[in-house]
Design an enzyme around this catalytic site. Structure first.
Site, PDB file in Angstrom:
ATOM      1  N   CYS A   2      17.572  40.303 102.819  1.00  0.00           N
ATOM      2  CA  CYS A   2      17.574  41.743 102.554  1.00  0.00           C
ATOM      3  C   CYS A   2      18.974  42.293 102.812  1.00  0.00           C
ATOM      4  O   CYS A   2      19.812  41.629 103.412  1.00  0.00           O
ATOM      5  CB  CYS A   2      16.592  42.443 103.474  1.00  0.00           C
ATOM      6  N   ARG A  27      21.209  40.986  97.260  1.00  0.00           N
ATOM      7  CA  ARG A  27      20.648  40.346  98.450  1.00  0.00           C
ATOM      8  C   ARG A  27      19.122  40.347  98.454  1.00  0.00           C
ATOM      9  O   ARG A  27      18.491  39.664  99.262  1.00  0.00           O
ATOM     10  CB  ARG A  27      21.139  41.060  99.710  1.00  0.00           C
ATOM     11  N   TRP A  76      13.976  41.551 100.153  1.00  0.00           N
ATOM     12  CA  TRP A  76      13.511  40.282  99.573  1.00  0.00           C
ATOM     13  C   TRP A  76      12.327  39.882 100.437  1.00  0.00           C
ATOM     14  O   TRP A  76      12.489  39.513 101.600  1.00  0.00           O
ATOM     15  CB  TRP A  76      14.617  39.236  99.651  1.00  0.00           C
ATOM     16  N   ASN A 102      16.730  43.046 108.567  1.00  0.00           N
ATOM     17  CA  ASN A 102      16.962  41.856 107.756  1.00  0.00           C
ATOM     18  C   ASN A 102      16.799  40.654 108.664  1.00  0.00           C
ATOM     19  O   ASN A 102      17.475  40.573 109.687  1.00  0.00           O
ATOM     20  CB  ASN A 102      18.382  41.875 107.170  1.00  0.00           C
ATOM     21  N   GLY A 103      15.893  39.753 108.302  1.00  0.00           N
ATOM     22  CA  GLY A 103      15.659  38.574 109.133  1.00  0.00           C
ATOM     23  C   GLY A 103      14.174  38.315 109.246  1.00  0.00           C
ATOM     24  O   GLY A 103      13.380  38.838 108.459  1.00  0.00           O
ATOM     25  N   GLU A 484      24.347  20.777  89.023  1.00  0.00           N
ATOM     26  CA  GLU A 484      24.713  22.193  89.029  1.00  0.00           C
ATOM     27  C   GLU A 484      24.357  22.863  87.699  1.00  0.00           C
ATOM     28  O   GLU A 484      23.823  23.975  87.673  1.00  0.00           O
ATOM     29  CB  GLU A 484      26.216  22.333  89.338  1.00  0.00           C
ATOM     30  N   LYS A 488      21.775  25.970  87.394  1.00  0.00           N
ATOM     31  CA  LYS A 488      22.186  27.248  86.789  1.00  0.00           C
ATOM     32  C   LYS A 488      21.166  27.673  85.736  1.00  0.00           C
ATOM     33  O   LYS A 488      20.743  28.824  85.688  1.00  0.00           O
ATOM     34  CB  LYS A 488      23.542  27.109  86.086  1.00  0.00           C
ATOM     35  N   GLU A 491      17.738  28.614  87.293  1.00  0.00           N
ATOM     36  CA  GLU A 491      17.846  29.812  88.116  1.00  0.00           C
ATOM     37  C   GLU A 491      17.800  31.098  87.303  1.00  0.00           C
ATOM     38  O   GLU A 491      17.113  32.046  87.677  1.00  0.00           O
ATOM     39  CB  GLU A 491      19.199  29.685  88.842  1.00  0.00           C
ATOM     40  N   HIS A 507      14.058   3.978  84.423  1.00  0.00           N
ATOM     41  CA  HIS A 507      13.136   3.620  85.507  1.00  0.00           C
ATOM     42  C   HIS A 507      11.975   4.599  85.624  1.00  0.00           C
ATOM     43  O   HIS A 507      11.317   4.644  86.651  1.00  0.00           O
ATOM     44  CB  HIS A 507      13.905   3.501  86.827  1.00  0.00           C
ATOM     45  N   LYS A 607      20.845  36.432  96.923  1.00  0.00           N
ATOM     46  CA  LYS A 607      22.154  35.781  97.008  1.00  0.00           C
ATOM     47  C   LYS A 607      22.349  35.051  98.334  1.00  0.00           C
ATOM     48  O   LYS A 607      22.869  33.955  98.382  1.00  0.00           O
ATOM     49  CB  LYS A 607      23.223  36.865  96.842  1.00  0.00           C
TER      50      LYS A 607
HETATM   51  O1  M6R Z   1      25.973  30.999 100.395  1.00  0.00           O
HETATM   52  P1  M6R Z   1      25.686  29.534 100.229  1.00  0.00           P
HETATM   53  O2  M6R Z   1      26.718  28.812  99.474  1.00  0.00           O
HETATM   54  O3  M6R Z   1      25.387  28.868 101.556  1.00  0.00           O
HETATM   55  O4  M6R Z   1      24.341  29.495  99.400  1.00  0.00           O
HETATM   56  C1  M6R Z   1      23.687  28.294  99.131  1.00  0.00           C
HETATM   57  C2  M6R Z   1      22.691  28.449  98.009  1.00  0.00           C
HETATM   58  O5  M6R Z   1      21.703  29.369  98.371  1.00  0.00           O
HETATM   59  C3  M6R Z   1      23.351  28.901  96.714  1.00  0.00           C
HETATM   60  O6  M6R Z   1      24.373  28.040  96.325  1.00  0.00           O
HETATM   61  C4  M6R Z   1      22.315  28.999  95.585  1.00  0.00           C
HETATM   62  O7  M6R Z   1      21.841  27.732  95.265  1.00  0.00           O
HETATM   63  C5  M6R Z   1      22.945  29.696  94.378  1.00  0.00           C
HETATM   64  N1  M6R Z   1      22.212  30.874  94.060  1.00  0.00           N
HETATM   65  C6  M6R Z   1      22.987  28.879  93.162  1.00  0.00           C
HETATM   66  O8  M6R Z   1      23.558  29.580  92.109  1.00  0.00           O
END
Ligand code: M6R
Length: 612
Positions: A2, A27, A76, A102-103, A484, A488, A491, A507, A607
């Site tokens: 959050c 966030r 969130w 937040n937490g 990656e 992407k 996501e 396999h 994020k």
């Molecule tokens: O802030 P961080 O690099 O520790 O975050 C790690 C992951 O949460 C972050 O890379 C996430 O996978 C991204 N949203 C991917 O685009």
């Protein structure tokens, strides 16, 4: 996850809170709320489910609320569904205390049951409301807010950044923090708290980072900070040098697109200061050759895309250092009773510097005696402050949930660290060292040139956007890069996708390839190109549609097997993912655009992942 913000000062709080929340919406974005206090109207709380815009419309951009003291929250959801009632701020039973959190409060059920037995009525399903009610309970006991907050913090377990206002303290904002980020902002016309510096940078660059266990009392003209025993502490103040416009969209349709295009500059800023006279210089990481030789194990620990950087680095570092490098997901590492000791070097990678799993893994490694080095983007973040050494990626603020420029800068910085260590160990030939140094400095220019024409990627995205399942295949660095590319796509476009080491397909997974299946074939790693072509032929033989990514030098050869080819410029093989990943980011971006997805704020995500 959050985002919280608070303001006390001489201006109207509500518009300031809304503006700050907008900058932190990445966030969390399933509900939002504010509480503002004024002499004439008392405590005014407004909150609603859905995006921040709903709240902004509801309170007419803040005009409906009056007062120079307030707190705000963008959520969130963890405990309780995203609805109006579970949205923050939460208000204590007597309506006098409002709080944003937040937490996660881990022992909230036990406290809730205890308070319920005492007759307290709860309205939400959240763990956060428990803090508001417990605060009222302790405040009624001691009639001193600072003391009451201290008592609450001694009762609750878990992580928190808290912003609190109380009707009895019409000019004060109270904040507390443990394991969730919280920044204090010293402004001309008032003072601030925020989860993220981007929320307040418009008003002040003069900040202090709260430490675990600290409580702050803010008025329009002062900020007093206390430790968990309520003893005053002096905070070190920092000037934030981020450009305000860096956290704004600036005419681009999405932050993600803007951030993709910013990559050449971000790489330049990360690399340039670290190369002097043809050598890698890492000013803030000062292991001697003897200390490096004494390292028995190297670990790279991270989550998500940062973990994928670790996967690329494993290949590169093992090649350069001739030492085993173990890459672990932070969430797995921390509970694995890891074989880490005082001869281990543990590198943690994190854009935000606040990812709870990564932080916990780093703490576990430190507890076992390891030396820790953090590769972090956000200056002053928790991981950056707790690691033994920190090296910053100079990507600037990254707002889109899907990381792009932070990933790219992590990648080049890890290459530089690997080269630096290899040089100390004497495991890299001078000619190779020089070639990498030369090529790493050319990356921004090569990428800039390639980015001048992104339309072919857009074209392929429009051709393939309605596939339901997409496979990314490659060998070695291409496999790591494919992880990656696949993340992407998943996501932001919600298309099911897998990344596979192409030699592994036979396999089991190749059974999923049928006529029309889209395979993104990653063939940029020159040393294994010919081997890889055999894998492309195998999937073609099963009817796959193949979109290939390769280098200019292999374009023609790849074109003989694949249905479509995207090519990037060549560079030194260990740096090739820095160029190869960009078309994959763009492919995900344009596919998501075609599918009408909310690119910067994909569903269910946030994020900064500050919960376990
Ligand atoms: O802030 P961080 O690099 O520790 O975050 C790690 C992951 O949460 C972050 O890379 C996430 O996978 C991204 N949203 C991917 O685009």
């Amino acid at each position: 996850m959050c985002g919280i913000i608070g303001f006390v000062g001489r201006g109207q709080a509500a518009p300031i809170l809304l503006d700050g929340l907008e900058r932190m919406e990445y966030r969390g974005y399933d509900s939002a709320g504010v509480a503002v206090r004024s002499e004439s109207r008392g405590l005014q709380v407004r909150k609603t489910k859905g995006r921040l815009k709903n709240l902004a419309d509801m309170i007419h951009g803040g005009a409906d609320l009056e007062g120079c003291l307030g707190i705000g929250h963008t959520r969130w959801a963890t405990h309780g569904e995203p609805n109006d009632i579970n949205a923050h701020p939460h208000v204590s039973e007597n309506g006098q205390i409002a709080l944003v959190h937040n937490g996660i409060i881990e022992n909230y059920l036990e406290i809730k049951e205890h308070l319920q037995k005492l007759g307290v009525t709860f309205t939400s399903d959240t763990d956060s409301e428990v803090v508001a009610q417990l605060l009222e309970y302790h405040y009624n006991e001691c009639h001193n807010m600072l003391e009451a907050v201290g008592r609450v913090l001694r009762r609750i377990q878990g992580s928190y950044a808290l912003g609190i206002i109380c009707s009895d303290y019409p000019n004060a904002l109270i904040a507390a923090r443990k394991d969730s980020p919280l920044i204090l902002g010293y402004g001309e016309d008032g003072n601030f708290i925020a989860s993220d510096v981007t929320a307040i940078i418009k008003h002040t660059r003069d900040v202090a980072y709260m430490d675990d266990g600290e409580i702050a009392v803010l008025t329009a003209d002062s900020i007093d900070v206390f430790d968990d025993e309520l003893v005053p502490v002096e905070k070190e103040r920092h000037q934030v040098d981020w450009d305000v416009t860096a956290a704004e969209k600036g005419g681009y349709p999405h932050f993600m697109f803007k951030e993709i295009l910013e990559q050449p500059e971000a790489i330049r800023k990360t690399v340039s200061p670290r190369i002097r006279d043809g050598r890698v210089v890492l000013d803030t990481f000062s292991l001697t050759a003897e200390q490096v030789r004494d390292i028995s194990r190297i670990f790279i620990i991270a989550c998500g895309s940062s973990y994928h950087v670790g996967m690329v680095s494993k290949y590169n570092w093992e090649r350069l250092l001739r030492r085993p490098v173990q890459v672990d997901l932070a969430s797995e590492f921390r509970y694995s009773d890891p074989l880490v000791d005082d001869r281990s070097l543990v590198i943690v990678i994190s854009q935000s510097g606040e990812t709870l799993d990564t932080m916990a893994a780093m703490r576990e490694a430190k507890r076992r005696g390891a030396r820790t080095l953090a590769v972090v983007n956000v200056v002053g973040s928790s991981i950056a402050r707790e690691a033994d050494d920190v090296l910053y990626t100079w990507a600037g603020p990254e707002i889109a949930v899907a990381t792009t420029k932070a990933y790219s800068t992590q990648l080049v910085l890890m290459d530089l660290i690997g080269l630096y260590l290899a040089d100390l160990l004497g495991t890299v030939e001078q000619s190779e060292y020089d070639a990498i140094i030369q090529e790493v400095q050319l990356l921004p220019e090569k990428l800039q040139g390639w980015l001048a024409d992104v339309h072919n990627v857009q074209y392929f995205a429009s051709r393939y956007f309605n596939h339901n399942s997409i496979f990314f295949i490659g060998r070695n660095l291409d496999y790591a890069m494919g992880l990656e590319g696949s993340l992407k796509l998943k996501e932001i476009s919600y298309i099911h996708s897998e990344a596979y080491a192409s030699g592994e397909l036979k396999h089991g997974t190749i059974s999923l390839i049928e006529p029309g299946t889209l395979v993104v074939a990653l063939g940029t790693y020159a040393p294994l190109f010919d081997k890889f072509i055999s894998n492309v032929v195998e999937v073609k033989a099963r009817g796959a549609e193949v979109l290939a990514l390769t280098t200019e030098g292999f374009r023609e050869k790849m074109g003989k097997t694949a249905d479509a080819v995207i090519a990037v410029p060549e560079t030194h093989p260990i740096l090739q993912p820095s160029l190869g990943v960009v078309p994959l980011q763009l492919f995900a971006y344009y596919v998501a655009l075609q599918r009408g997805c909310d690119i910067d704020k994909p569903r269910n995500l946030a994020k900064s992942v500050t919960v376990e």
